[in-house]
Design an enzyme around this catalytic site. Structure first.
Site, mmCIF file in Angstrom:
data_model
loop_
_atom_site.group_PDB
_atom_site.id
_atom_site.type_symbol
_atom_site.label_atom_id
_atom_site.label_comp_id
_atom_site.label_asym_id
_atom_site.label_seq_id
_atom_site.Cartn_x
_atom_site.Cartn_y
_atom_site.Cartn_z
ATOM 1 C CB ALA A 246 4.306 5.554 6.544
ATOM 2 N N GLY A 247 1.426 6.968 4.908
ATOM 3 C CA GLY A 247 0.625 8.264 4.736
ATOM 4 C C GLY A 247 1.347 9.409 3.711
ATOM 5 C CG ASP A 306 0.398 4.824 -3.830
ATOM 6 O OD1 ASP A 306 0.406 4.364 -5.042
ATOM 7 O OD2 ASP A 306 0.976 5.111 -2.974
ATOM 8 C CB CYS A 359 6.219 3.132 -6.613
ATOM 9 S SG CYS A 359 6.122 1.825 -5.594
HETATM 10 C C1 LIG Z 1 2.815 1.403 -2.372
HETATM 11 S S1 LIG Z 1 2.282 1.145 -0.930
HETATM 12 C C2 LIG Z 1 1.593 2.719 -0.493
HETATM 13 C C3 LIG Z 1 2.549 3.931 -0.204
HETATM 14 C C4 LIG Z 1 1.568 5.052 0.361
HETATM 15 N N1 LIG Z 1 0.364 5.469 -0.386
HETATM 16 C C5 LIG Z 1 2.368 6.408 0.291
HETATM 17 O O1 LIG Z 1 2.172 7.179 -0.566
HETATM 18 O O2 LIG Z 1 3.404 6.410 1.220
HETATM 19 C C6 LIG Z 1 1.079 0.138 -1.003
HETATM 20 C C7 LIG Z 1 0.412 -0.176 0.545
HETATM 21 O O3 LIG Z 1 -0.592 -1.188 0.191
HETATM 22 C C8 LIG Z 1 -0.685 -1.971 1.390
HETATM 23 N N2 LIG Z 1 -1.571 -2.878 1.105
HETATM 24 C C9 LIG Z 1 -1.050 -4.324 0.719
HETATM 25 N N3 LIG Z 1 -2.456 -5.072 0.523
HETATM 26 C C10 LIG Z 1 -3.313 -4.269 0.841
HETATM 27 C C11 LIG Z 1 -4.889 -4.337 0.779
HETATM 28 N N4 LIG Z 1 -5.253 -5.497 0.322
HETATM 29 N N5 LIG Z 1 -5.596 -3.313 0.943
HETATM 30 C C12 LIG Z 1 -5.171 -2.118 1.283
HETATM 31 N N6 LIG Z 1 -3.712 -2.019 1.375
HETATM 32 C C13 LIG Z 1 -3.135 -3.137 1.167
HETATM 33 C C14 LIG Z 1 0.702 -2.327 1.874
HETATM 34 O O4 LIG Z 1 0.694 -2.499 3.239
HETATM 35 C C15 LIG Z 1 1.347 -0.841 1.293
HETATM 36 O O5 LIG Z 1 1.680 -0.175 2.568
#
Ligand SMILES: C[S@@+](CC[C@H](N)C(=O)[O-])C[C@H]1O[C@@H](n2cnc3c(N)ncnc32)[C@H](O)[C@@H]1O
Length: 419
Positions: A246-247, A306, A359
């Site tokens: 969600a950015g 991330d 995380c």
């Molecule tokens: C830890 S969260 C990101 C949190 C975000 N960067 C923040 O600062 O709020 C990891 C994200 O990776 C996404 N994700 C899962 N598989 C992925 C892929 N193959 N490529 C890109 N994103 C992916 C998930 O949907 C999730 O939103």
């Protein structure tokens, strides 16, 4: 019957009803702990099935359920005795206004422990026993011994951390204090070390505050804010936030890049991207664009991965993850992380930077993934992070532990692509 007596009776009837609902929700929430269950979505459905639940009801029952989950191994036996379980939970939970409204129902009138980290003492346990609340494999996975401060942090919910997104015209802290209770106002302050970081209590009512609605401040955990501040050089040029969610980090990155660069964000979850877009709009930042399809081409000065992970660094905010995660899940995550990291590394320009973060507090998802990446991707070299805020990159990245700054736990490392 006189009026005060009637009011008292109505109030007692309401309290009785709240306790009955809380107990039934707690029992049902246990069925959502199977690995792979989307706990928050299912809990939302559970709340919806109750009919007329307002935001106060949701806050109250969520706090009780999350408290139950934090202390689950010690509380399971109390499930046989509804009153005893609820009295205990009311004392263990954060004393939000909703929880306070339940105090009079405590049969023994035990005073609420005001120091959050000491509340567990009502269960007649010692601090070192808190380890019993964690999954048994956890201690073997961390790169720092699980100490009493770690344990005390993991059982309490973190404060509300905010990031100042636009230079405030007038004193922002004063304006935030103006809509707080005196107790909450006392805890609102700028962080002495972390740029643009503000501390507020967990129950601060931010949702309708003009500073939030107008994008002057954003919610972002302190450790997450630290991450981009640890880069060796301030980010410049064209960046890709490959797992943007969600950015949270996209917005901070866009702020750091302006006016020298821009960020493109991608996430496979379209609902997360929609939220990102509405936050970006609120922020007024114009250097953010969103990709609906996974990027396969391009050349970026910086790529942030991330990665999706077990989330053990967020257990204090998401205690259900502590109960859902099995050790084998960690190894599955590590495989996915390595593959995601490799796939986005192809989009880094020569001389560009690849940032890998999670995380998680498990070295299998962190250092081990970074090592395996470097073993095969010979174009990349580890680039040490900047020694700031007391952290030191000794060649293996940096883990920010929840107790370091009273936030989440996370890991970050960077790789430079050779020219
Ligand atoms: C830890 S969260 C990101 C949190 C975000 N960067 C923040 O600062 O709020 C990891 C994200 O990776 C996404 N994700 C899962 N598989 C992925 C892929 N193959 N490529 C890109 N994103 C992916 C998930 O949907 C999730 O939103």
């Amino acid at each position: 019957m006189s009026k005060p007596l009637l009011n008292k009776e109505l109030r007692l009837a309401r309290l009785h009803n709240q306790r009955r609902i809380a107990f039934s929700l707690i029992e049902r929430s246990r069925t959502l702990l199977k690995p792979g269950t989307a706990f928050t979505r299912e809990l939302h459905e559970l709340f919806r099935s109750q009919g007329r639940f307002g935001s106060k009801d949701r806050r109250l029952y969520r706090e009780l359920i999350y408290t139950f989950l934090r202390y689950l191994p010690w509380l399971e036996e109390k499930l046989k005795d509804q009153d005893n379980l609820l009295d205990t939970l009311i004392q263990l939970a954060a004393p939000t206004p909703e929880i306070r409204s339940l105090y009079p129902t405590l049969s023994d009138k035990t005073a609420h422990e005001s120091i959050s980290e000491q509340r567990f003492k009502i269960l007649k346990r010692e601090a070192h026993q808190l380890e019993e609340l964690l999954p048994p494999w956890f201690g073997e996975h961390t790169n720092r011994k699980v100490s009493i401060p770690t344990l005390l942090t993991l059982i309490t919910r973190p404060p509300l951390w905010l990031r100042i997104q636009r230079d405030p015209k007038e004193d922002l802290v004063d304006r935030l204090k103006a809509t707080a209770t005196p107790e909450q106002a006392e805890q609102i302050a700028k962080h002495p070390l972390i740029p643009d970081c503000l501390h507020a209590p967990a129950d601060y009512p931010l949702a309708n505050h003009p500073s939030y609605l107008e994008g002057e401040v954003e919610i972002q955990d302190i450790s997450s804010q630290i991450l981009l501040n640890l880069l060796k050089e301030p980010p410049r040029g064209k960046w890709l936030d490959a797992c943007a969610g969600a950015g949270g980090k996209t917005l901070q990155l866009a702020n750091l890049l302006k006016p020298y660069g821009k960020v493109t964000a991608f996430d496979p979850r379209s609902s997360a991207l929609r939220e990102l877009q509405s936050r970006a709009k609120r922020s007024g930042l114009r250097n953010i664009s969103v990709l609906q399809q996974r990027p396969t081409k391009g050349s970026y000065d910086g790529v942030l991965v991330d990665a999706p992970c077990s989330g053990s660094g967020t257990w204090r905010r998401h205690p259900y993850l502590m109960r859902q995660t099995r050790e084998e899940d960690i190894f599955d995550h590590a495989k996915t992380q390595l593959s995601i990291l490799k796939s986005y590394s192809t989009l880094v320009a020569d001389g560009g930077l690849l940032v890998y973060s999670t995380c998680s507090l498990s070295r299998h998802e962190n250092e081990a993934v970074a090592e395996r990446f470097l073993e095969t991707e010979k174009a990349f070299r580890h680039e040490p992070l900047s020694p700031r805020f007391g952290f030191q990159d000794r060649g293996r990245g940096i883990t920010v532990h929840p107790e370091d700054h009273n936030g989440d736990g996370l890991y970050v490392t960077t790789f430079r692509k050779q020219d």
